[in-house]
Design a protein around this motif. Structure first.
Motif, mmCIF file in Angstrom:
data_model
loop_
_atom_site.group_PDB
_atom_site.id
_atom_site.type_symbol
_atom_site.label_atom_id
_atom_site.label_comp_id
_atom_site.label_asym_id
_atom_site.label_seq_id
_atom_site.Cartn_x
_atom_site.Cartn_y
_atom_site.Cartn_z
ATOM 1 N N GLU A 54 0.821 -1.208 0.000
ATOM 2 C CA GLU A 54 0.000 0.000 0.000
ATOM 3 C C GLU A 54 0.860 1.265 0.000
ATOM 4 N N THR A 55 2.060 1.194 0.556
ATOM 5 C CA THR A 55 2.997 2.318 0.492
ATOM 6 C C THR A 55 3.616 2.420 -0.904
ATOM 7 N N MET A 56 4.033 1.300 -1.444
ATOM 8 C CA MET A 56 4.772 1.293 -2.707
ATOM 9 C C MET A 56 3.900 1.490 -3.943
ATOM 10 N N VAL A 57 2.610 1.250 -3.849
ATOM 11 C CA VAL A 57 1.738 1.390 -5.023
ATOM 12 C C VAL A 57 1.708 2.839 -5.532
ATOM 13 N N PHE A 58 2.200 3.760 -4.739
ATOM 14 C CA PHE A 58 2.397 5.143 -5.175
ATOM 15 C C PHE A 58 3.138 5.188 -6.511
ATOM 16 N N TRP A 59 4.081 4.264 -6.715
ATOM 17 C CA TRP A 59 4.930 4.270 -7.911
ATOM 18 C C TRP A 59 4.174 3.884 -9.176
ATOM 19 N N GLU A 60 2.967 3.358 -9.036
ATOM 20 C CA GLU A 60 2.178 3.019 -10.218
ATOM 21 C C GLU A 60 1.818 4.266 -11.032
ATOM 22 N N THR A 61 1.677 5.398 -10.352
ATOM 23 C CA THR A 61 1.281 6.626 -11.052
ATOM 24 C C THR A 61 2.238 7.793 -10.827
ATOM 25 N N ALA A 62 3.333 7.587 -10.133
ATOM 26 C CA ALA A 62 4.253 8.683 -9.807
ATOM 27 C C ALA A 62 4.794 9.374 -11.054
ATOM 28 N N HIS A 63 4.939 8.648 -12.128
ATOM 29 C CA HIS A 63 5.483 9.223 -13.361
ATOM 30 C C HIS A 63 4.532 10.210 -14.037
ATOM 31 N N LEU A 64 3.278 10.221 -13.618
ATOM 32 C CA LEU A 64 2.282 11.108 -14.224
ATOM 33 C C LEU A 64 2.349 12.538 -13.698
ATOM 34 N N ASP A 65 3.028 12.740 -12.594
ATOM 35 C CA ASP A 65 3.185 14.084 -12.035
ATOM 36 C C ASP A 65 4.052 14.898 -12.995
ATOM 37 N N PRO A 66 3.519 15.979 -13.552
ATOM 38 C CA PRO A 66 4.310 16.747 -14.520
ATOM 39 C C PRO A 66 5.559 17.382 -13.911
ATOM 40 N N ASP A 67 5.604 17.508 -12.597
ATOM 41 C CA ASP A 67 6.777 18.090 -11.932
ATOM 42 C C ASP A 67 7.751 17.033 -11.402
ATOM 43 N N ALA A 68 7.481 15.775 -11.694
ATOM 44 C CA ALA A 68 8.348 14.701 -11.188
ATOM 45 C C ALA A 68 9.725 14.799 -11.830
ATOM 46 N N PRO A 69 10.788 14.811 -11.016
ATOM 47 C CA PRO A 69 12.146 14.850 -11.574
ATOM 48 C C PRO A 69 12.488 13.520 -12.249
ATOM 49 N N PRO A 70 13.499 13.506 -13.094
ATOM 50 C CA PRO A 70 13.856 12.291 -13.841
ATOM 51 C C PRO A 70 14.112 11.059 -12.971
ATOM 52 N N HIS A 71 14.749 11.231 -11.792
ATOM 53 C CA HIS A 71 15.023 10.051 -10.966
ATOM 54 C C HIS A 71 13.741 9.425 -10.419
ATOM 55 N N ILE A 72 12.724 10.221 -10.195
ATOM 56 C CA ILE A 72 11.426 9.701 -9.739
ATOM 57 C C ILE A 72 10.726 8.975 -10.884
ATOM 58 N N VAL A 73 10.737 9.568 -12.058
ATOM 59 C CA VAL A 73 10.122 8.942 -13.235
ATOM 60 C C VAL A 73 10.804 7.610 -13.536
ATOM 61 N N GLN A 74 12.133 7.568 -13.474
ATOM 62 C CA GLN A 74 12.869 6.330 -13.753
ATOM 63 C C GLN A 74 12.521 5.243 -12.738
ATOM 64 N N TYR A 75 12.493 5.597 -11.448
ATOM 65 C CA TYR A 75 12.152 4.609 -10.427
ATOM 66 C C TYR A 75 10.740 4.082 -10.652
ATOM 67 N N ALA A 76 9.816 4.974 -10.976
ATOM 68 C CA ALA A 76 8.432 4.554 -11.231
ATOM 69 C C ALA A 76 8.372 3.576 -12.402
ATOM 70 N N ARG A 77 9.055 3.877 -13.474
ATOM 71 C CA ARG A 77 9.059 2.991 -14.651
ATOM 72 C C ARG A 77 9.650 1.620 -14.312
ATOM 73 N N ASP A 78 10.739 1.605 -13.561
ATOM 74 C CA ASP A 78 11.350 0.332 -13.151
ATOM 75 C C ASP A 78 10.386 -0.468 -12.276
ATOM 76 N N TRP A 79 9.730 0.205 -11.346
ATOM 77 C CA TRP A 79 8.790 -0.471 -10.448
ATOM 78 C C TRP A 79 7.613 -1.033 -11.237
ATOM 79 N N GLN A 80 7.104 -0.266 -12.159
ATOM 80 C CA GLN A 80 5.957 -0.709 -12.969
ATOM 81 C C GLN A 80 6.303 -1.938 -13.804
#
Length: 185
Positions: A54-80
């Motif tokens: 329930e904590t980690m499922v945040f990464w399912e949509t974290a990449h959709l935040d238009p202000d997300a920095p590249p390291h957040i987007v990359q982690y989200a993509r890897d997690w997905q």
């Protein structure tokens, strides 16, 4: 064969969950988060308890935040891209792709997952990890230690096991966080 890695942010006194408050600071800086992403990029299967999922499922949509920095987007993509197994007797459904629910932890099933995998696996959450540790399944431990002593909570390591480990990697960050990776002997 994949390695099973247990990793969490911990307090300096060894707690993966604090009884009161949080575990302290040091992990939230981009340098640390980028490093964590790099360390876990080869993990293709995550084993979670319900609360950790329930904590980690945040990464399912974290990449959709238009202000997300590249390291957040990359982690989200890897997690997905990774498979997720959630061990829970109460969770009725999941809200992420590539995710399934198992009602109980079966060490033999995890042994098969490791044997059949070309990539690493991660067990996350101290209660689920304790079951894997007791079953002798964990190959490596990756601790990200903050500079805080929290005095109580849920320990990273279960109390009723002895482990002899070899330190294979360590790194200190400017934020005060210390990373230490150990291999089971």
């Amino acid at each position: 064969m994949g390695r099973l890695i247990y990793s969490m942010i911990t307090s300096l006194d060894g707690y993966a969950e604090a009884a009161q408050g949080d575990l302290g600071t040091g992990a939230e800086v981009p340098e640390v988060h980028t490093f964590i992403g790099d360390v876990f990029r080869d993990v293709r299967t995550f084993l979670y308890g319900r609360r950790m999922y329930e904590t980690m499922v945040f990464w399912e949509t974290a990449h959709l935040d238009p202000d997300a920095p590249p390291h957040i987007v990359q982690y989200a993509r890897d997690w997905q891209a990774a498979e997720k197994v959630v061990y829970s007797t109460t969770l009725q459904s999941v809200s992420s792709e590539r995710t399934r629910i198992e009602r109980s932890f079966d060490p033999e099933t995890v042994r098969r997952l490791k044997a059949e995998s070309d990539h690493d696996l991660s067990v996350d959450g101290p209660n689920l990890a304790a079951q894997a540790i007791r079953a002798g399944l964990v190959d490596e431990y990756a601790l990200f230690m903050t500079t805080s002593v929290v005095g109580g909570g849920t320990r990273f390591f279960p109390d009723d096991v002895r482990l002899d480990l070899d330190l294979v990697e360590q790194r200190a960050f400017d934020s005060g966080l210390v990373y230490a990776r150990y291999r089971t002997r």
